[in-house]
Write an enzyme that holds these catalytic residues in place. Structure first.
Site, mmCIF file in Angstrom:
data_model
loop_
_atom_site.group_PDB
_atom_site.id
_atom_site.type_symbol
_atom_site.label_atom_id
_atom_site.label_comp_id
_atom_site.label_asym_id
_atom_site.label_seq_id
_atom_site.Cartn_x
_atom_site.Cartn_y
_atom_site.Cartn_z
ATOM 1 C CD GLU A 151 34.495 54.641 30.759
ATOM 2 O OE1 GLU A 151 33.745 54.861 31.712
ATOM 3 O OE2 GLU A 151 34.762 53.505 30.356
ATOM 4 N N GLY A 152 38.907 56.378 29.112
ATOM 5 C CA GLY A 152 39.976 56.561 30.083
ATOM 6 C C GLY A 152 40.999 55.451 30.008
ATOM 7 N N PRO A 173 43.499 50.614 27.736
ATOM 8 C CG PRO A 173 43.102 50.616 25.454
ATOM 9 C CD PRO A 173 43.836 49.878 26.514
ATOM 10 C CE LYS A 174 36.681 52.585 33.946
ATOM 11 N NZ LYS A 174 35.391 52.152 33.417
ATOM 12 C CB VAL A 175 36.308 48.471 27.443
ATOM 13 C CG1 VAL A 175 35.167 48.168 26.471
ATOM 14 C CG2 VAL A 175 37.640 47.974 26.872
#
Length: 285
Positions: free
Chosen positions: A167-168, A24-26
């Site tokens: 977020e991504g 996961p993009k933090v």
């Protein structure tokens, strides 16, 4: 000791590949945690010292170490990262206010890489080996966490991230060494939101279209400035139409009748009702 971080390229869309790890993009800001001779310093990606802003992250490990990750704050209502909250933490310098914010807006260091271990530079090790060392660390407190990852299944992870409104996703080659520059070995896929806006003017000095949306009374409410996305053809088309719509100007901007409508992609709406990082997508006709 500061190490300039490895930066992400942008992937055209979600992808899966057995040569990649996906995580996961933090949604926070980049943080290099550097412990040398037992002394902890914190740095942003641009080598700005932010040690004093995050006292809860100054607990030392049992040995010297350099870690890469994101510092983030969590919205207690949604459980999602709150970018505005972490920016509030970053911009607060006064000691008493910082101490207060550690209780009301606690920060977490989400670690995704290890660059130095027990004083040894390990950036040339493959990512999977660095991740294995990272997974075995005894973390100093609950303010530290290791970002989870999966192998190969980037599209499935992205579908989960999208459903949760996060977020991504970041895809990283398993065998990638850590380099202090932007690299295709690390790629991000952003979960964009979209909005339709009216262009109500443009900046004089540098490129920027003023964006607005109608409020409940029909009056235009400014929501930000579009500075990225349009191609030369889009800009040419805009110039061909906008001169007929000018209603006035000041020192900085030329103002237009709200006739030109555009779709933008963005990270999200801020709490004050602005577009966060709007990028032009297309004109709406």
């Amino acid at each position: 000791m500061f190490i300039s971080p490895m930066l992400l390229e942008t992937a055209p869309g979600p992808f899966s590949h057995s040569d990649y790890l996906f995580e996961p993009k933090v949604d926070g800001h980049r943080l290099i945690y550097s412990q040398q001779s037992g002394n902890v310093r914190l740095y942003t990606r641009h080598n700005n010292d932010c040690t004093q802003q995050y006292p809860e992250l100054l607990l030392p490990f049992d040995f010297d170490i350099i870690l890469d990750g994101e510092v983030a704050c969590t919205d207690p209502l949604t459980g999602l990262n709150d970018f505005e909250a972490v920016m509030s933490r970053f911009s607060t310098r006064q000691h008493s206010k910082v101490q207060q914010l550690t209780k009301t807006l606690p920060a977490t260091f989400a670690i995704f890489d290890i660059l130095q271990y027990k004083g040894q530079d390990i950036r040339k090790l493959p990512l999977v080996e660095r991740k294995a060392i990272l997974q075995g660390l005894q973390l100093p407190s609950n303010s530290f966490g290791v970002v989870p990852h999966i192998e190969g299944a980037g599209e499935a992870l992205y579908a989960q991230i999208e459903a949760m409104g996060m977020e991504g996703v970041v895809g990283k080659r398993k065998d990638s060494q850590y380099v202090s520059r932007r690299s295709r070995d690390w790629q991000k896929v952003i979960n964009w939101s979209h909005a339709d806006v009216f262009i109500t003017g443009y900046k004089k000095a540098e490129f920027g279209w003023l964006a607005a949306v109608p409020d409940p009374t029909g009056k235009m409410r400014p929501v930000g400035i579009i500075e990225h996305g349009p191609s030369p053809k889009h800009k040419q088309a805009f110039r061909g139409v906008c001169q007929q719509l000018v209603t006035g100007e000041d020192k900085y901007n030329v103002y237009l009748e709200p006739r030109i409508q555009a779709r933008v992609k963005m990270r999200n709406w801020t709490k004050s009702g602005l577009l966060r990082i709007p990028v032009f997508d297309q004109f709406i006709v």
